[in-house]
Design a protein around this motif. Structure first.
Motif, PDB file in Angstrom:
ATOM      1  N   GLN A   1       1.372   7.092  -6.730  1.00 12.14           N
ATOM      2  CA  GLN A   1       0.653   7.775  -7.161  1.00 12.14           C
ATOM      3  C   GLN A   1       0.799   9.478  -7.311  1.00 12.14           C
ATOM      4  O   GLN A   1       1.087   9.730  -7.939  1.00 12.14           O
ATOM      5  CB  GLN A   1      -0.638   7.379  -6.607  1.00 12.14           C
ATOM      6  CG  GLN A   1      -1.517   6.606  -6.956  1.00 12.14           C
ATOM      7  CD  GLN A   1      -2.313   6.496  -6.513  1.00 12.14           C
ATOM      8  OE1 GLN A   1      -3.034   6.989  -4.921  1.00 12.14           O
ATOM      9  NE2 GLN A   1      -4.008   5.534  -6.903  1.00 12.14           N
ATOM     10  N   LYS A   2       1.783   9.876  -6.018  1.00 12.86           N
ATOM     11  CA  LYS A   2       2.512  11.062  -5.853  1.00 12.86           C
ATOM     12  C   LYS A   2       3.663  11.443  -6.844  1.00 12.86           C
ATOM     13  O   LYS A   2       3.056  12.387  -7.327  1.00 12.86           O
ATOM     14  CB  LYS A   2       2.926  11.784  -4.467  1.00 12.86           C
ATOM     15  CG  LYS A   2       2.272  10.954  -3.175  1.00 12.86           C
ATOM     16  CD  LYS A   2       2.338  11.267  -1.684  1.00 12.86           C
ATOM     17  CE  LYS A   2       1.834  11.108  -0.849  1.00 12.86           C
ATOM     18  NZ  LYS A   2       1.880  11.365   0.471  1.00 12.86           N
TER      19      LYS A   2
ATOM     20  N   LEU B   1       1.013  -1.480  -0.498  1.00 11.82           N
ATOM     21  CA  LEU B   1       0.251  -0.291  -0.223  1.00 11.82           C
ATOM     22  C   LEU B   1       1.080   0.870  -0.416  1.00 11.82           C
ATOM     23  O   LEU B   1       0.245   2.180  -0.929  1.00 11.82           O
ATOM     24  CB  LEU B   1      -0.928  -0.337   1.372  1.00 11.82           C
ATOM     25  CG  LEU B   1      -1.895  -1.056   1.499  1.00 11.82           C
ATOM     26  CD1 LEU B   1      -2.736  -0.670   2.393  1.00 11.82           C
ATOM     27  CD2 LEU B   1      -2.962  -1.073  -0.154  1.00 11.82           C
ATOM     28  N   ASN B   2       1.553   1.676   0.980  1.00 18.21           N
ATOM     29  CA  ASN B   2       3.056   2.755   0.509  1.00 18.21           C
ATOM     30  C   ASN B   2       3.707   2.745  -0.807  1.00 18.21           C
ATOM     31  O   ASN B   2       3.640   4.063  -0.856  1.00 18.21           O
ATOM     32  CB  ASN B   2       4.302   1.884   2.095  1.00 18.21           C
ATOM     33  CG  ASN B   2       3.295   2.596   3.017  1.00 18.21           C
ATOM     34  OD1 ASN B   2       1.996   2.984   3.801  1.00 18.21           O
ATOM     35  ND2 ASN B   2       3.632   1.831   4.835  1.00 18.21           N
ATOM     36  N   ASN B   3       4.631   1.584  -0.903  1.00 21.40           N
ATOM     37  CA  ASN B   3       4.788   1.745  -2.305  1.00 21.40           C
ATOM     38  C   ASN B   3       3.466   2.165  -3.334  1.00 21.40           C
ATOM     39  O   ASN B   3       3.531   2.982  -4.157  1.00 21.40           O
ATOM     40  CB  ASN B   3       4.630   0.512  -3.448  1.00 21.40           C
ATOM     41  CG  ASN B   3       6.024  -0.289  -2.515  1.00 21.40           C
ATOM     42  OD1 ASN B   3       6.701   0.447  -1.585  1.00 21.40           O
ATOM     43  ND2 ASN B   3       6.158  -1.447  -2.066  1.00 21.40           N
ATOM     44  N   TYR B   4       2.143   1.995  -3.692  1.00 14.57           N
ATOM     45  CA  TYR B   4       0.970   2.505  -4.283  1.00 14.57           C
ATOM     46  C   TYR B   4       1.010   4.019  -4.612  1.00 14.57           C
ATOM     47  O   TYR B   4       0.985   4.435  -5.080  1.00 14.57           O
ATOM     48  CB  TYR B   4       0.127   1.599  -4.185  1.00 14.57           C
ATOM     49  CG  TYR B   4      -1.153   1.922  -5.255  1.00 14.57           C
ATOM     50  CD1 TYR B   4      -0.918   1.551  -6.007  1.00 14.57           C
ATOM     51  CD2 TYR B   4      -2.336   2.951  -4.812  1.00 14.57           C
ATOM     52  CE1 TYR B   4      -1.962   2.212  -7.111  1.00 14.57           C
ATOM     53  CE2 TYR B   4      -3.261   3.012  -5.046  1.00 14.57           C
ATOM     54  CZ  TYR B   4      -2.892   2.335  -6.703  1.00 14.57           C
ATOM     55  OH  TYR B   4      -4.814   2.820  -7.543  1.00 14.57           O
ATOM     56  N   ASP B   5       0.570   4.184  -2.912  1.00 14.74           N
ATOM     57  CA  ASP B   5       0.849   5.982  -2.176  1.00 14.74           C
ATOM     58  C   ASP B   5       2.048   6.692  -3.540  1.00 14.74           C
ATOM     59  O   ASP B   5       1.972   7.737  -3.851  1.00 14.74           O
ATOM     60  CB  ASP B   5       0.662   5.629  -0.592  1.00 14.74           C
ATOM     61  CG  ASP B   5      -0.645   5.171  -0.366  1.00 14.74           C
ATOM     62  OD1 ASP B   5      -2.095   5.341  -1.725  1.00 14.74           O
ATOM     63  OD2 ASP B   5      -0.840   4.965   0.943  1.00 14.74           O
ATOM     64  N   GLN B   6       3.056   6.376  -3.082  1.00 17.50           N
ATOM     65  CA  GLN B   6       4.102   6.557  -3.373  1.00 17.50           C
ATOM     66  C   GLN B   6       4.168   7.048  -5.369  1.00 17.50           C
ATOM     67  O   GLN B   6       4.984   7.989  -5.603  1.00 17.50           O
ATOM     68  CB  GLN B   6       5.615   6.108  -2.724  1.00 17.50           C
ATOM     69  CG  GLN B   6       5.821   6.225  -1.210  1.00 17.50           C
ATOM     70  CD  GLN B   6       6.803   5.515  -1.095  1.00 17.50           C
ATOM     71  OE1 GLN B   6       7.895   4.849  -1.859  1.00 17.50           O
ATOM     72  NE2 GLN B   6       7.355   5.773   0.492  1.00 17.50           N
TER      73      GLN B   6
END
Length: 437
Positions: A263-264, A256-261
């Motif tokens: 997207q940013k 999840l953290n990697n996916y958010d990064q």
């Protein structure tokens, strides 16, 4: 040093003394467990196969057999070699006289019929579910019928498929921590097994008591398992499941953290590209045209122009041509002179080189003659000083291993046999001194 050390049989029944028999150590041996170095037990593979088959014939009673072989002393240690086994039919372990006179006569008849040069070295007993530790009853049967030190007892549990050797020492049966199985042709044991093989037939509708006893023993063992072991298994499963759950959660959080990064990063790239495109669109038309003209000017290359009269240029060009012709003629003349001088020098050098080659050939021929004389002297000195080699045979040696040791190949076996008048390569004795060709 290999020799037979003693015999416990009576002289009137059969001459079991093997002191005059040459004993040959088996080549193929497999270790089971950790045998005692002071007292070793060797059992032949056919014998072990026979006693295991004997245990499977009848589950309701004890199966008993007499073990045959030799007592051998190897390098100061006592060893028991078991090369045969004879079934003792009719033995009842639970009675006071387990081995009757009739049973012993049948045993000795079978031994005389099938085996040669052996003696009784112990006995064998098996029953389904029996423990591999000796009891007072087994000790009494052993003392009454197999008197003497170092007589062996082989116990076998047909359910667990486990066996254990015990040796009589200091008035008690001592369990051995291991033994050896060796492999030979053993035709005597094979003939006994073939002629005494019987088919086990069970009538339809017959209620086998032995099978019931075996099932009862197996079920009782399952029921007697402690609850602690089951509790430990449950605890281990619970701990493993919790560890797996934690691992899954950690992996999900990192994803999840990697996916958010990601997207940013995508958003920032989009904003930068939109900003750049927007700036280019907002420029006025005049400034855009000025920028294009400046870029085209940078691409254009400047050309220098020279002013003057054309006639003067022609005169200068003709003067340069005349001077170049004169210099070329002078250079060709100098080259011809140099070639003449060099040809003279090469002839001199070739004559000198031929003389040097002839002299060097004479020197090399003389060196070869001196070297050949030296080599002849060295070979004659080596032939005079070389002495024949000898090898003393040790335990485990063979002519093949000796050939591999000294010659790194097995092709010298025939030459070793011829040099020592050996007819059979297997008939060599420990301590024998042989000549190496």
């Amino acid at each position: 040093m290999i020799e037979s050390i003693y015999s416990n049989e009576k002289k009137g029944e059969k001459n079991w003394n093997n002191s005059n028999i040459m004993f040959r150590m088996p080549k193929n041996i497999r270790q089971i467990g950790q045998p005692d170095n002071s007292r070793k037990i060797y059992i032949e593979d056919y014998v072990m196969t026979y006693v295991r088959q004997l245990a499977m014939k009848d589950y309701s009673h004890y199966k008993v057999a007499v073990l045959l072989g030799q007592f051998i002393k190897i390098d100061g240690g006592k060893s028991i070699f078991i090369s045969g086994a004879v079934e003792a039919i009719g033995v009842d372990i639970e009675t006071q006289t387990a081995f009757t006179n009739e049973i012993w006569t049948n045993i000795y008849d079978d031994v005389k019929k099938y085996f040669d040069d052996v003696e009784i070295v112990g006995w064998y007993v098996s029953k389904p579910g029996m423990t591999l530790d000796t009891t007072d009853q087994l000790l009494k049967v052993h003392v009454d019928n197999f008197a003497g030190q170092d007589k062996a007892l082989l116990m076998y549990d047909s359910i667990e498929k486990e066996e254990a050797f015990h040796v009589f020492n200091n008035n008690k049966l001592c369990r051995q921590s291991g033994y050896y199985i060796y492999y030979e042709r053993n035709e005597e044991m094979q003939n006994y097994m073939v002629e005494n093989k019987k088919a086990n037939s069970i009538d339809a509708g017959y209620e086998d008591k032995a099978i019931k006893e075996i099932r009862h023993i197996i079920e009782s063992k399952k029921e007697n398992k402690p609850e602690k072991e089951q509790g430990n298994v449950v605890n281990l499963l619970y701990a493993a499941s919790t560890v797996l759950a934690v691992v899954v959660l950690v992996i999900g959080a990192t994803m999840l953290n990697n996916y958010d990064q990601m997207q940013k990063i995508e958003k920032t790239l989009n904003t930068i590209s939109d900003y750049v495109i927007g700036e280019q669109k907002d420029l006025p038309i005049e400034e855009a045209t000025q920028m294009e003209e400046e870029e085209e000017k940078e691409k254009v290359t400047e050309v220098e122009t020279m002013s003057g009269e054309i006639d003067k240029l022609k005169e200068e060009y003709e003067k340069e041509n005349d001077s170049s012709k004169k210099t070329s003629e002078e250079s060709t003349a100098s080259k011809v002179d140099e070639e003449k001088d060099s040809s003279k020098d090469t002839t001199k050098d070739s004559n000198e080189s031929t003389k040097k080659e002839e002299e060097s050939k004479e020197d090399t021929s003389q060196d070869k003659e001196t070297n050949e004389k030296k080599e002849e002297k060295e070979t004659t000195s080596k032939q005079t000083t070389a002495k024949p080699k000898y090898h003393t045979i040790k335990s485990g040696d063979s002519l093949i291993s000796i050939s591999m040791k000294y010659y790194k190949t097995s092709d010298y076996v025939d030459e070793i046999m011829a040099a020592n008048n050996i007819e059979d390569q297997d008939k060599i004795l420990i301590g024998q001194k042989i000549r190496l060709p």
